[in-house]
Design a protein around this motif. Structure first.
Motif, PDB file in Angstrom:
ATOM      1  N   THR C 202       0.952  -1.217  -0.064  1.00 18.75           N
ATOM      2  CA  THR C 202       0.237  -0.032  -0.030  1.00 18.75           C
ATOM      3  C   THR C 202       0.889   1.253  -0.103  1.00 18.75           C
ATOM      4  N   TYR C 203       1.847   1.166   0.748  1.00 19.75           N
ATOM      5  CA  TYR C 203       2.843   2.256   0.836  1.00 19.75           C
ATOM      6  C   TYR C 203       3.413   2.613  -0.621  1.00 19.75           C
ATOM      7  N   GLY C 204       3.760   1.405  -0.975  1.00 19.83           N
ATOM      8  CA  GLY C 204       4.495   1.334  -2.530  1.00 19.83           C
ATOM      9  C   GLY C 204       3.648   2.132  -3.513  1.00 19.83           C
ATOM     10  N   MET C 205       2.480   1.559  -3.244  1.00 22.06           N
ATOM     11  CA  MET C 205       1.349   2.157  -4.249  1.00 22.06           C
ATOM     12  C   MET C 205       1.384   3.629  -4.019  1.00 22.06           C
ATOM     13  N   GLY C 206       1.230   4.233  -3.005  1.00 21.68           N
ATOM     14  CA  GLY C 206       1.130   5.784  -2.623  1.00 21.68           C
ATOM     15  C   GLY C 206       2.258   6.334  -3.170  1.00 21.68           C
ATOM     16  N   ARG C 207       3.304   5.868  -3.127  1.00 18.85           N
ATOM     17  CA  ARG C 207       4.686   6.536  -3.700  1.00 18.85           C
ATOM     18  C   ARG C 207       4.602   6.489  -5.244  1.00 18.85           C
ATOM     19  N   VAL C 208       4.301   5.591  -5.874  1.00 22.48           N
ATOM     20  CA  VAL C 208       4.171   5.492  -7.017  1.00 22.48           C
ATOM     21  C   VAL C 208       3.097   6.523  -7.824  1.00 22.48           C
ATOM     22  N   GLU C 209       2.074   6.517  -6.968  1.00 20.00           N
ATOM     23  CA  GLU C 209       0.735   7.451  -7.406  1.00 20.00           C
ATOM     24  C   GLU C 209       1.337   8.809  -7.546  1.00 20.00           C
ATOM     25  N   ASN C 210       2.195   9.370  -6.389  1.00 25.95           N
ATOM     26  CA  ASN C 210       2.853  10.693  -6.296  1.00 25.95           C
ATOM     27  C   ASN C 210       3.550  10.911  -7.433  1.00 25.95           C
ATOM     28  N   LEU C 211       4.231  10.201  -8.109  1.00 25.34           N
ATOM     29  CA  LEU C 211       5.145  10.115  -9.248  1.00 25.34           C
ATOM     30  C   LEU C 211       4.404  10.116 -10.379  1.00 25.34           C
ATOM     31  N   LEU C 212       3.091   9.955 -10.553  1.00 26.78           N
ATOM     32  CA  LEU C 212       2.595   9.790 -11.799  1.00 26.78           C
ATOM     33  C   LEU C 212       2.186  11.201 -12.010  1.00 26.78           C
ATOM     34  N   PRO C 213       1.993  11.529 -13.343  1.00 24.89           N
ATOM     35  CA  PRO C 213       2.206  12.672 -13.923  1.00 24.89           C
ATOM     36  C   PRO C 213       0.426  13.265 -13.771  1.00 24.89           C
ATOM     37  N   ARG C 214       0.436  14.682 -13.415  1.00 25.83           N
ATOM     38  CA  ARG C 214      -1.036  14.936 -13.279  1.00 25.83           C
ATOM     39  C   ARG C 214      -1.215  15.799 -14.442  1.00 25.83           C
ATOM     40  N   LEU C 215      -2.048  15.663 -15.091  1.00 24.31           N
ATOM     41  CA  LEU C 215      -2.183  16.004 -16.492  1.00 24.31           C
ATOM     42  C   LEU C 215      -2.765  17.406 -16.516  1.00 24.31           C
ATOM     43  N   TYR C 216      -4.070  17.393 -15.586  1.00 22.83           N
ATOM     44  CA  TYR C 216      -4.731  18.945 -15.708  1.00 22.83           C
ATOM     45  C   TYR C 216      -5.042  18.983 -14.254  1.00 22.83           C
ATOM     46  N   GLN C 217      -4.598  20.108 -13.854  1.00 25.01           N
ATOM     47  CA  GLN C 217      -4.733  20.482 -12.270  1.00 25.01           C
ATOM     48  C   GLN C 217      -6.042  20.822 -12.263  1.00 25.01           C
ATOM     49  N   THR C 218      -6.766  21.676 -13.115  1.00 26.44           N
ATOM     50  CA  THR C 218      -8.099  22.138 -13.119  1.00 26.44           C
ATOM     51  C   THR C 218      -8.701  21.593 -14.309  1.00 26.44           C
ATOM     52  N   PRO C 219      -9.375  20.483 -14.527  1.00 26.05           N
ATOM     53  CA  PRO C 219     -10.055  20.086 -15.877  1.00 26.05           C
ATOM     54  C   PRO C 219     -11.195  21.134 -16.145  1.00 26.05           C
ATOM     55  N   GLU C 220     -11.039  21.595 -17.504  1.00 31.48           N
ATOM     56  CA  GLU C 220     -11.965  22.437 -18.201  1.00 31.48           C
ATOM     57  C   GLU C 220     -13.078  21.977 -18.768  1.00 31.48           C
ATOM     58  N   ASN C 221     -13.013  20.419 -18.909  1.00 32.16           N
ATOM     59  CA  ASN C 221     -14.192  19.911 -19.434  1.00 32.16           C
ATOM     60  C   ASN C 221     -14.345  18.515 -19.044  1.00 32.16           C
ATOM     61  N   ALA C 222     -15.244  17.816 -19.468  1.00 33.04           N
ATOM     62  CA  ALA C 222     -15.495  16.427 -19.180  1.00 33.04           C
ATOM     63  C   ALA C 222     -14.085  15.449 -19.699  1.00 33.04           C
ATOM     64  N   LEU C 223     -13.711  15.891 -20.929  1.00 32.22           N
ATOM     65  CA  LEU C 223     -12.471  15.001 -21.453  1.00 32.22           C
ATOM     66  C   LEU C 223     -11.581  15.229 -20.556  1.00 32.22           C
ATOM     67  N   GLN C 224     -11.212  16.400 -20.149  1.00 29.88           N
ATOM     68  CA  GLN C 224     -10.059  16.682 -19.523  1.00 29.88           C
ATOM     69  C   GLN C 224     -10.004  16.014 -18.161  1.00 29.88           C
ATOM     70  N   ALA C 225     -11.444  16.050 -17.471  1.00 31.66           N
ATOM     71  CA  ALA C 225     -11.393  15.529 -16.098  1.00 31.66           C
ATOM     72  C   ALA C 225     -11.157  14.011 -16.089  1.00 31.66           C
ATOM     73  N   ILE C 226     -11.533  13.447 -17.391  1.00 31.15           N
ATOM     74  CA  ILE C 226     -11.298  11.927 -17.520  1.00 31.15           C
ATOM     75  C   ILE C 226      -9.837  11.617 -17.549  1.00 31.15           C
ATOM     76  N   LEU C 227      -9.235  12.392 -18.556  1.00 36.74           N
ATOM     77  CA  LEU C 227      -7.773  12.366 -18.710  1.00 36.74           C
ATOM     78  C   LEU C 227      -7.095  12.508 -17.537  1.00 36.74           C
ATOM     79  N   SER C 228      -7.264  13.405 -16.662  1.00 33.96           N
ATOM     80  CA  SER C 228      -6.719  13.761 -15.599  1.00 33.96           C
ATOM     81  C   SER C 228      -6.572  12.811 -14.363  1.00 33.96           C
ATOM     82  N   VAL C 229      -7.670  11.932 -14.434  1.00 33.58           N
ATOM     83  CA  VAL C 229      -7.704  10.526 -13.448  1.00 33.58           C
ATOM     84  C   VAL C 229      -7.202   9.492 -14.065  1.00 33.58           C
ATOM     85  N   LEU C 230      -6.847   9.467 -15.535  1.00 34.33           N
ATOM     86  CA  LEU C 230      -6.601   8.372 -16.048  1.00 34.33           C
ATOM     87  C   LEU C 230      -5.147   7.759 -15.483  1.00 34.33           C
ATOM     88  N   PRO C 231      -4.148   8.281 -15.425  1.00 36.91           N
ATOM     89  CA  PRO C 231      -3.005   7.780 -15.111  1.00 36.91           C
ATOM     90  C   PRO C 231      -3.390   6.974 -13.723  1.00 36.91           C
TER      91      PRO C 231
END
Lengths: 229, 120, 257
Positions: C202-231
């Motif tokens: 679980t700890y390892g998972m948390g660390r990896v998630e932090n390293l994941l790219p954050r695509l859109y800090q504030t999504p402008e639309n639905a598509l961006q919202a989905i893409l931001s959570v995708l990784p």
């Protein structure tokens, strides 16, 4: 039909089955004999796929234990293994759902013969009733290899006769039965072949008739001789 | 049938059936139970029953009609021989045991004469 | 596979009915409060809303506990025979358990969402002031140039992430339990080791998630919202798949019931 070579199962502080090598043919009733803890149950569980061997080979019809073998093998464990919510009817439905060779009519018939109420909750059954239910559900399958682990334990004398008759009645030349028991005298007359196991090791095996003639004594007496302290 | 362990099971079953034939419980030409039925009756392995029927057929005591079953022979001569066979067999066993305990022929015949009419 | 899933649900029938019953009761209670609303007696309506909100969390908590404790108990009890004697591969067996949990989790999320939406609508219908309040809120936020839709989208993507994360955690627990029953079966420390492994993963998972790219800090639309959570979603999905496969492999090779 069933073959094992140097089959071994070891646990933390015990070797349950020790380099067992056997070959079992169809059309025979085998008795797997030995006291508690000799490895009979562990062996059966390995054949049933509930326990994986530590080393050695175990083949059913030339194939390792898996989906095919499980569909052709019926195992009756010593313990109660049904879900607590289940009644006899539920148990039958479960087997019907998972095993194409399960015969619901035969199941009802067997329950009737043994005076079991199918609607009663298994959790509330006495140990004797539970034992009868397990037999009913196992023998209602048209399996090729039937392994009964202590089938007569906890069963009253009259029902024992019924069970022996049912086993005899289920027999065909294509099937193989493995009965493990320490109630040897009940099984003396129906077994073809006796396999004696002690501390996980094969001590003796052979056709029942031949063993009797060679040794001049019954299987029961042989048993006493082998396992005497 | 009492099971004795030093004689093969199938022979014991054959002996039992022969006894039934001699005493008339089984009549000439009568159909014997199926393999399954006989196994259930004696509570023995069906394979043993197969041996029983095979052996009895070899001894010309039964014959098989394919698809129908196994029947007691109707050959009267064979059946009378059977009685003789059984008598010899029983007598042979008895004689052996008596010889083992040192009974002489005269002592034996004397005893038999005395108890024959009294015994049921 | 379907039969296995059927019996997974059947096993838990009692608990599920109780949980469902509880939800039904709270929902009815809420609706009762809505339709007997008097402005002066405001206490119970907000309370029932709180009950429902807390209960939603309780539902997920229960599903988690159910999935995990069922599996653990099963591997230690004789009823495991029932499943493992059937002509199914170990992979099918563990998949069926994971799928049952997935179905249950998603169904619960859907039900709760539907209830939440209809409850809010009911609130608006029954209490016109509430609707105008919401409208006013909206107006204020928009005039402050805070995008309401984006907040909603953000909430939705948060929910989806939560779900995927939830399932990934379940699969990690399954793995720990499976290890304890298979690979570690002969070890005296199997309890401690499996818990340690769970924490480590679980700890390892948390660390990896932090390293994941954050695509859109504030999504402008639905598509961006989905893409931001995708990784994050993909990562959790991969974790889940790997854990379940390893469970299957362990059960196939090393099970001792």
């Amino acid at each position: 039909m069933l073959e094992c070579k140097n089959l071994t199962k070891s646990y933390l502080n015990k070797i349950a089955v020790d380099r067992l090598s056997l070959q079992l043919e169809p059309g025979r009733i085998y008795a797997l004999l030995g006291p508690n803890g000799s490895g009979k149950t562990t062996f059966m569980k390995m054949v049933a796929g509930l326990v994986k061997p530590t080393t050695g080979e175990l083949l059913y019809d030339g194939q390792p234990i898996g989906i095919y073998s499980k569909s052709r093998i019926a195992y009756m464990p010593t313990e109660s293994y049904f879900y607590t919510y289940m009644t006899g009817v539920d148990a039958g439905k479960y087997y019907h759902d998972f095993f194409p060779d399960f015969n619901p009519d035969r199941y009802r018939q067997l329950l009737d013969t043994m005076n079991l109420d199918p609607t009663q909750k298994i959790a509330k059954m006495s140990s004797g009733m539970m034992a009868k239910l397990k037999i009913a559900v196992t023998l209602s399958r048209d399996a090729q290899l039937i392994m009964l682990d202590e089938p007569l334990n906890g069963i009253d004398i009259i029902a024992r006769d019924k069970i022996v008759s049912t086993i005899i009645g289920s027999f065909t030349p294509e099937k193989t039965f493995i009965l493990s028991s320490h109630l040897v005298d009940e099984l003396e007359k129906i077994i073809d072949h006796a396999i004696f196991i002690k501390d996980g090791v094969l001590v003796m095996e052979g056709a029942a008739e031949e063993l009797r003639m060679e040794r001049g004594k019954s299987i029961v007496d042989l048993y006493k001789e082998i396992y005497a302290e | 049938m009492d099971f004795r362990s030093n004689i093969p099971l199938y022979l014991q079953v054959i002996a039992d059936i022969k006894k039934k034939i001699i005493t008339g419980q089984l009549t000439p030409g009568e159909k014997l139970p199926s393999t399954r039925e006989l196994a259930a009756l004696y509570q023995i392995n069906p394979n043993t029953v197969v041996r029983v029927y095979n052996e009895m057929e070899l001894q010309n005591l039964t014959f098989t009609k394919r698809g129908i079953g196994t029947f007691i022979t109707e050959d009267a001569h064979r059946l009378s021989l059977l009685k003789e066979e059984m008598a010899k067999l029983l007598a042979g066993e008895l004689v052996k045991e008596l010889k083992d305990i040192g009974y002489t022929k005269e002592e034996f015949l004397d005893t038999v004469a005395r108890i024959y009419d009294v015994t049921l | 596979m379907l039969n296995l899933i059927k019996y997974e649900f059947r096993k838990n029938r009692m608990v599920l009915m109780i949980i469902g019953g509880g939800l039904l009761l709270l929902q009815l209670f809420y609706m009762f409060q809505i339709f007997t609303y008097k402005e002066e007696e405001e206490f119970w309506l907000p309370m029932s809303i709180s009950f429902l909100s807390i209960y939603a969390l309780v539902c997920f908590f229960t599903i988690f506990i159910l999935a995990v404790s069922n599996y653990d108990k099963e591997l230690k009890s004789k009823s495991s025979y029932l499943i493992f004697m059937t002509p199914n591969s170990s992979y099918t067996i563990i998949f069926s358990k994971m799928l049952s949990t997935l179905f249950l989790g998603i169904a619960t999320a859907v039900i709760i969402t539907i209830l939440a939406v209809s409850d809010i609508n009911m609130l608006h219908i029954a209490i016109p002031e509430a609707e105008s309040f919401t409208e006013m809120l909206r107006y204020i936020l928009e005039s402050l140039e805070i995008p309401v839709d984006k907040i909603l989208l953000g909430a939705l993507s948060a929910l989806m992430i939560f779900l995927v994360y939830f399932f990934a955690i379940v699969s990690v627990v399954y793995l720990s339990i499976t290890l304890s029953a298979t690979f570690l079966q002969n070890s005296k420390l199997k309890g401690i080791l499996s818990v340690a492994l769970f924490l480590a993963l679980t700890y390892g998972m948390g660390r990896v998630e932090n390293l994941l790219p954050r695509l859109y800090q504030t999504p402008e639309n639905a598509l961006q919202a989905i893409l931001s959570v995708l990784p994050a979603a993909l990562f959790n999905l991969v974790v889940m798949v790997i854990c379940i496969f390893v469970c299957g492999k362990l059960l196939e090779k090393k099970v001792s019931l």
